[in-house]
Design an enzyme around this catalytic site. Structure first.
Site, PDB file in Angstrom:
ATOM      1  CG  ASP A  30      60.219  -0.214 -32.328  1.00  0.00           C
ATOM      2  OD1 ASP A  30      60.245   0.825 -31.642  1.00  0.00           O
ATOM      3  OD2 ASP A  30      59.166  -0.674 -32.841  1.00  0.00           O
ATOM      4  CG  ASN A  86      59.338  10.076 -30.518  1.00  0.00           C
ATOM      5  OD1 ASN A  86      59.865  10.960 -31.186  1.00  0.00           O
ATOM      6  ND2 ASN A  86      59.053   8.884 -31.030  1.00  0.00           N
ATOM      7  N   GLY A  92      54.996  12.776 -29.647  1.00  0.00           N
ATOM      8  CA  GLY A  92      54.672  11.477 -30.230  1.00  0.00           C
ATOM      9  C   GLY A  92      55.035  10.292 -29.352  1.00  0.00           C
ATOM     10  CD  GLN A  93      57.285   9.443 -23.622  1.00  0.00           C
ATOM     11  OE1 GLN A  93      57.274  10.659 -23.388  1.00  0.00           O
ATOM     12  NE2 GLN A  93      57.830   8.564 -22.794  1.00  0.00           N
ATOM     13  CG  HIS A  99      61.252   4.758 -25.495  1.00  0.00           C
ATOM     14  ND1 HIS A  99      60.198   5.139 -24.694  1.00  0.00           N
ATOM     15  CD2 HIS A  99      60.852   4.993 -26.767  1.00  0.00           C
ATOM     16  CE1 HIS A  99      59.198   5.569 -25.451  1.00  0.00           C
ATOM     17  NE2 HIS A  99      59.579   5.503 -26.724  1.00  0.00           N
ATOM     18  CG  HIS A 101      62.849   5.463 -31.107  1.00  0.00           C
ATOM     19  ND1 HIS A 101      61.942   4.535 -31.575  1.00  0.00           N
ATOM     20  CD2 HIS A 101      62.161   6.241 -30.235  1.00  0.00           C
ATOM     21  CE1 HIS A 101      60.753   4.753 -31.015  1.00  0.00           C
ATOM     22  NE2 HIS A 101      60.865   5.790 -30.199  1.00  0.00           N
TER      23      HIS A 101
HETATM   24  P1  AMP Z   1      57.361   6.040 -28.867  1.00  0.00           P
HETATM   25  O1  AMP Z   1      56.240   6.188 -29.858  1.00  0.00           O
HETATM   26  O2  AMP Z   1      58.509   6.958 -29.074  1.00  0.00           O
HETATM   27  O3  AMP Z   1      56.827   6.060 -27.444  1.00  0.00           O
HETATM   28  O4  AMP Z   1      57.971   4.606 -29.125  1.00  0.00           O
HETATM   29  C1  AMP Z   1      57.425   3.437 -28.633  1.00  0.00           C
HETATM   30  C2  AMP Z   1      57.967   2.332 -29.489  1.00  0.00           C
HETATM   31  O5  AMP Z   1      57.746   1.103 -28.818  1.00  0.00           O
HETATM   32  C3  AMP Z   1      57.306   2.203 -30.861  1.00  0.00           C
HETATM   33  O6  AMP Z   1      58.289   2.383 -31.883  1.00  0.00           O
HETATM   34  C4  AMP Z   1      56.745   0.786 -30.861  1.00  0.00           C
HETATM   35  O7  AMP Z   1      56.863   0.144 -32.095  1.00  0.00           O
HETATM   36  C5  AMP Z   1      57.584   0.121 -29.786  1.00  0.00           C
HETATM   37  N1  AMP Z   1      56.968  -1.023 -29.130  1.00  0.00           N
HETATM   38  C6  AMP Z   1      55.709  -1.117 -28.641  1.00  0.00           C
HETATM   39  N2  AMP Z   1      55.525  -2.315 -28.064  1.00  0.00           N
HETATM   40  C7  AMP Z   1      56.689  -3.010 -28.207  1.00  0.00           C
HETATM   41  C8  AMP Z   1      57.138  -4.309 -27.828  1.00  0.00           C
HETATM   42  N3  AMP Z   1      56.346  -5.169 -27.170  1.00  0.00           N
HETATM   43  N4  AMP Z   1      58.401  -4.675 -28.141  1.00  0.00           N
HETATM   44  C9  AMP Z   1      59.218  -3.820 -28.802  1.00  0.00           C
HETATM   45  N5  AMP Z   1      58.862  -2.575 -29.189  1.00  0.00           N
HETATM   46  C10 AMP Z   1      57.620  -2.170 -28.887  1.00  0.00           C
END
Ligand code: AMP
Length: 113
Positions: A30, A86, A92-93, A99, A101
């Protein structure tokens, strides 16, 4: 989907730090880590969220979870870890490609802040 950030990461069009890959899954760090280990595990195929993936291809959902466990083990999270998916606006997605985490490397409280 060409306008999906995580599809572009899987395709290599957006750079990422890969930590694990199988035929149908991809895992990368991340960009804004919330813990010492923070890895995202995605299916290579586009599915919007965990509900859509469960409906369309439950075996792939199992593959994603198995990949998340493999990541936790390879990252040495022997003391435990947290898996989070999420889902939707209230969940909170922020990226509409399912994905999981993988969070670890520190003690975590529940409920999260
Ligand atoms: P969510 O909020 O559960 O949809 O998680 C999305 C995640 O993607 C967040 O934790 C961001 O920090 C991560 N994220 C966004 N852009 C990138 C990227 N280019 N490379 C890696 N992680 C990313």
């Amino acid at each position: 989907m060409s306008d999906c950030l995580f599809c572009r990461i899987v395709a290599g069009d957006v750079p990422s730090t890969r930590v694990h890959e199988t035929e149908r899954t991809f895992a990368f760090r991340d960009v804004t880590p919330q813990s010492p280990t923070h890895v995202l595990v995605v299916p290579k195929a586009h599915h919007a969220d965990v509900g859509a993936l469960s409906d369309a291809d439950p075996a792939l959902l199992a593959d994603v979870l198995a990949a998340a466990v493999a990541v936790a083990r390879s990252e040495g999270l022997d003391g435990g870890f947290r898996l989070v998916a999420n889902t939707g606006a209230d969940g909170g997605q922020t990226v509409s490609h399912v994905h999981v985490h993988v969070l670890g490397g520190r003690g975590m409280t529940w409920p999260p802040g």
